[in-house]
Design an enzyme around this catalytic site. Structure first.
Site, PDB file in Angstrom:
ATOM      1  N   ARG A 182       0.789  -9.650  -5.431  1.00 50.40           N
ATOM      2  CA  ARG A 182       1.747 -10.135  -4.431  1.00 50.40           C
ATOM      3  C   ARG A 182       2.351 -11.451  -4.904  1.00 50.40           C
ATOM      4  O   ARG A 182       1.642 -12.340  -5.368  1.00 50.40           O
ATOM      5  CB  ARG A 182       1.050 -10.348  -3.088  1.00 50.40           C
ATOM      6  CG  ARG A 182       1.881 -11.145  -2.091  1.00 50.40           C
ATOM      7  CD  ARG A 182       1.199 -11.279  -0.747  1.00 50.40           C
ATOM      8  NE  ARG A 182       1.446 -12.569  -0.139  1.00 50.40           N
ATOM      9  CZ  ARG A 182       0.979 -12.940   1.048  1.00 50.40           C
ATOM     10  NH1 ARG A 182       0.219 -12.105   1.746  1.00 50.40           N
ATOM     11  NH2 ARG A 182       1.236 -14.139   1.534  1.00 50.40           N
TER      12      ARG A 182
ATOM     13  N   HIS B 189       4.312 -16.122   5.852  1.00 49.38           N
ATOM     14  CA  HIS B 189       5.401 -16.435   6.770  1.00 49.38           C
ATOM     15  C   HIS B 189       5.263 -17.834   7.360  1.00 49.38           C
ATOM     16  O   HIS B 189       5.882 -18.156   8.370  1.00 49.38           O
ATOM     17  CB  HIS B 189       5.476 -15.356   7.853  1.00 49.38           C
ATOM     18  CG  HIS B 189       5.658 -14.001   7.261  1.00 49.38           C
ATOM     19  ND1 HIS B 189       4.659 -13.049   7.251  1.00 49.38           N
ATOM     20  CD2 HIS B 189       6.704 -13.454   6.592  1.00 49.38           C
ATOM     21  CE1 HIS B 189       5.095 -11.971   6.626  1.00 49.38           C
ATOM     22  NE2 HIS B 189       6.324 -12.190   6.215  1.00 49.38           N
TER      23      HIS B 189
ATOM     24  N   ASP C  35      -7.532  -7.609   1.429  1.00 51.15           N
ATOM     25  CA  ASP C  35      -6.808  -8.841   1.119  1.00 51.15           C
ATOM     26  C   ASP C  35      -7.751  -9.853   0.474  1.00 51.15           C
ATOM     27  O   ASP C  35      -8.689 -10.338   1.108  1.00 51.15           O
ATOM     28  CB  ASP C  35      -6.233  -9.394   2.430  1.00 51.15           C
ATOM     29  CG  ASP C  35      -5.379 -10.633   2.257  1.00 51.15           C
ATOM     30  OD1 ASP C  35      -5.286 -11.151   1.128  1.00 51.15           O
ATOM     31  OD2 ASP C  35      -4.800 -11.087   3.263  1.00 51.15           O
TER      32      ASP C  35
ATOM     33  N   CYS D  39      -0.364 -18.267   5.123  1.00 51.40           N
ATOM     34  CA  CYS D  39       0.260 -16.990   5.453  1.00 51.40           C
ATOM     35  C   CYS D  39       1.642 -16.958   4.815  1.00 51.40           C
ATOM     36  O   CYS D  39       2.342 -17.982   4.761  1.00 51.40           O
ATOM     37  CB  CYS D  39       0.358 -16.852   6.969  1.00 51.40           C
ATOM     38  SG  CYS D  39       1.474 -15.561   7.544  1.00 51.40           S
TER      39      CYS D  39
ATOM     40  N   GLY E  93      -6.442 -10.585   5.486  1.00 49.79           N
ATOM     41  CA  GLY E  93      -7.164 -11.836   5.640  1.00 49.79           C
ATOM     42  C   GLY E  93      -6.768 -12.567   6.910  1.00 49.79           C
ATOM     43  O   GLY E  93      -7.578 -13.289   7.497  1.00 49.79           O
TER      44      GLY E  93
END
Length: 434
Positions: free
Chosen positions: A232, A197, A157, A195, A92
């Protein structure tokens, strides 16, 4: 056409197969068939991809594990297939940045239209179909050493599902219709999704995340496709949760509230393990998003999951968001994926490989071209390396052929009764010079 009863019996029998060992469905075959309608179209590419993906995960992968690269165009996926990659990853993040249906550039925060990823899945599969048609029209069949199996499984995703369980259900159906082999869902709050991260990630209660996995599985069952569901968790880094309603989460909630009303949690590997264990019965693979490429952290997660669910398949994001050489020495980097595979991480992927490769290589060429001696740099940086790569199976030097000019010449010739003066390759510079 099969009757309702026949479909129910067939589905009940299917669920006893080894493919579904360890998978929990909190619904019946009768409920699935009730949602199908009288006509249930076949999703051939999704069926093919899911079956291939499952076989690769269970012994057919060349390295003993699948290592994928992110792709955001059909052409990138095509080159991966020619080069020997065994599955495509579609993130994504890349779609948000440069391949979404809003024709805009976004960060990875679920800001783009929800049907954008299915549209790219469809585009990649259309490229695979064209490449296969070109190959087949040239007389190359599967028993030919030149044959390339272009129909690679696509892992797509779904982010946090773009809403609630119904959004997840419909998005999963769209992914399957486009031909995705596997789809992953994360346990963040969709409206403020980030995201993995980035900071500011907010978890949903474990029970809500499970319901989205159930929604995805139900969608696949309704479509009649054994699509892989990947769960996830972002709980290693996320320290916020929407609600304290789920007793399963109570041990991680601090009691502190934020100005938005979210609850603070104790982020870390224990919270991630707790989530992974909860999701494992509902998913084919489990993925813990991490902040660094940490083998010991990966081992702790794998050991905890396998202690309760032996053999559960795991996925790992070998992310470009990590500074690899800052975190690991060259020897460890070289053995990193094999070590992960030994722990049970059988699907590994570089999420943003496609966009980093595309943007860097264009900058590198453009900088030399703009600052230096013009055509010299195109020849040195692009054309001559392309010629050299031919020995490894690279064919885009003949770019007219690659995109189907010869194929459509054949179409023209057939339509015009076997002869045509307007075919495109004859008289082209490609014919004369390449």
């Amino acid at each position: 056409m099969k009757t309702r009863t026949q479909q129910i019996e067939e589905l009940q029998k299917e669920w006893t197969q080894p493919r579904w060992e360890g998978i929990t469905r909190p619904y019946s075959a009768e409920e699935v068939v009730k949602l199908r309608g009288s006509v249930n179209p076949e999703c051939t590419l999704a069926q093919l991809g899911a079956a291939k993906m499952w076989r690769l995960l269970h012994g057919e992968a060349k390295k003993g594990y699948i290592n994928s690269l992110g792709a955001l165009t059909g052409g990138q996926a095509l080159q991966q297939a020619k080069a020997g990659i065994e599955a495509i990853y579609l993130s994504g993040w890349q779609v948000a940045a440069d391949a979404n249906l809003a024709s805009s550039m976004y960060p990875d925060q679920s800001l783009y239209p929800a049907n954008s990823v299915p549209a790219v899945v469809d585009r990649i599969n259309n490229t695979f179909r064209r490449a296969d048609q070109i190959q087949w029209a040239s007389g190359i069949e599967p028993n030919d050493p030149r044959y390339v199996d272009y129909f690679l499984p696509i892992v797509a995703d779904a982010e946090a599902g773009f809403g609630g369980v119904l959004n997840a259900f419909e998005l999963m159906k769209s992914m399957i219709e486009a031909g995705a082999a596997a789809v992953h869902f994360e346990d963040q709050l969709a409206s403020v999704k980030k995201c993995g991260h980035m900071g500011g990630k907010v978890l949903v209660p474990t029970q809500e995340a499970i319901q989205k996995l159930v929604a995805a599985r139900l969608a696949a069952d309704v479509m009649g496709v054994p699509t892989l569901v990947i769960a996830r968790t972002d709980a290693d880094a996320a320290d916020l949760i929407t609600s304290d309603c789920d007793p399963y989460d109570s041990g991680f909630i601090t009691g502190e509230r934020t100005s938005e009303g979210f609850y603070r949690t104790h982020a870390g590997i224990e919270q991630a393990i707790s989530r992974g264990l909860a999701y494992a019965p509902y998913a084919d693979l489990v993925w813990c998003e991490t902040s660094t490429p940490d083998l010991e952290l990966a081992r702790r997660f794998a050991d905890a999951i396998h202690a309760k669910y032996p053999g559960k398949l795991l996925a790992y994001n070998c992310s470009p968001s990590f500074n690899w050489q800052k975190n690991l020495d060259d020897k460890t980097i070289a053995s990193f994926q094999q070590q992960l595979s030994d722990m049970g991480y059988k699907y590994q992927f570089i999420t943003l490989a496609g966009i980093h490769s595309m943007w860097f290589n264009m900058f590198d060429l453009a900088h030399a071209y703009a600052q230096g001696e013009g055509m010299k740099h195109y020849v040195e940086k692009v054309q001559q390396p392309e010629f050299a790569a031919a020995k490894d199976g690279y064919t885009f030097v003949s770019h007219q052929q690659e995109v189907g000019t010869g194929y459509f010449d054949k179409v023209t010739t057939i339509i015009q009764g076997g002869a045509s003066s307007v075919t495109a390759l004859t008289g082209s510079t490609e014919e004369a010079q390449f």
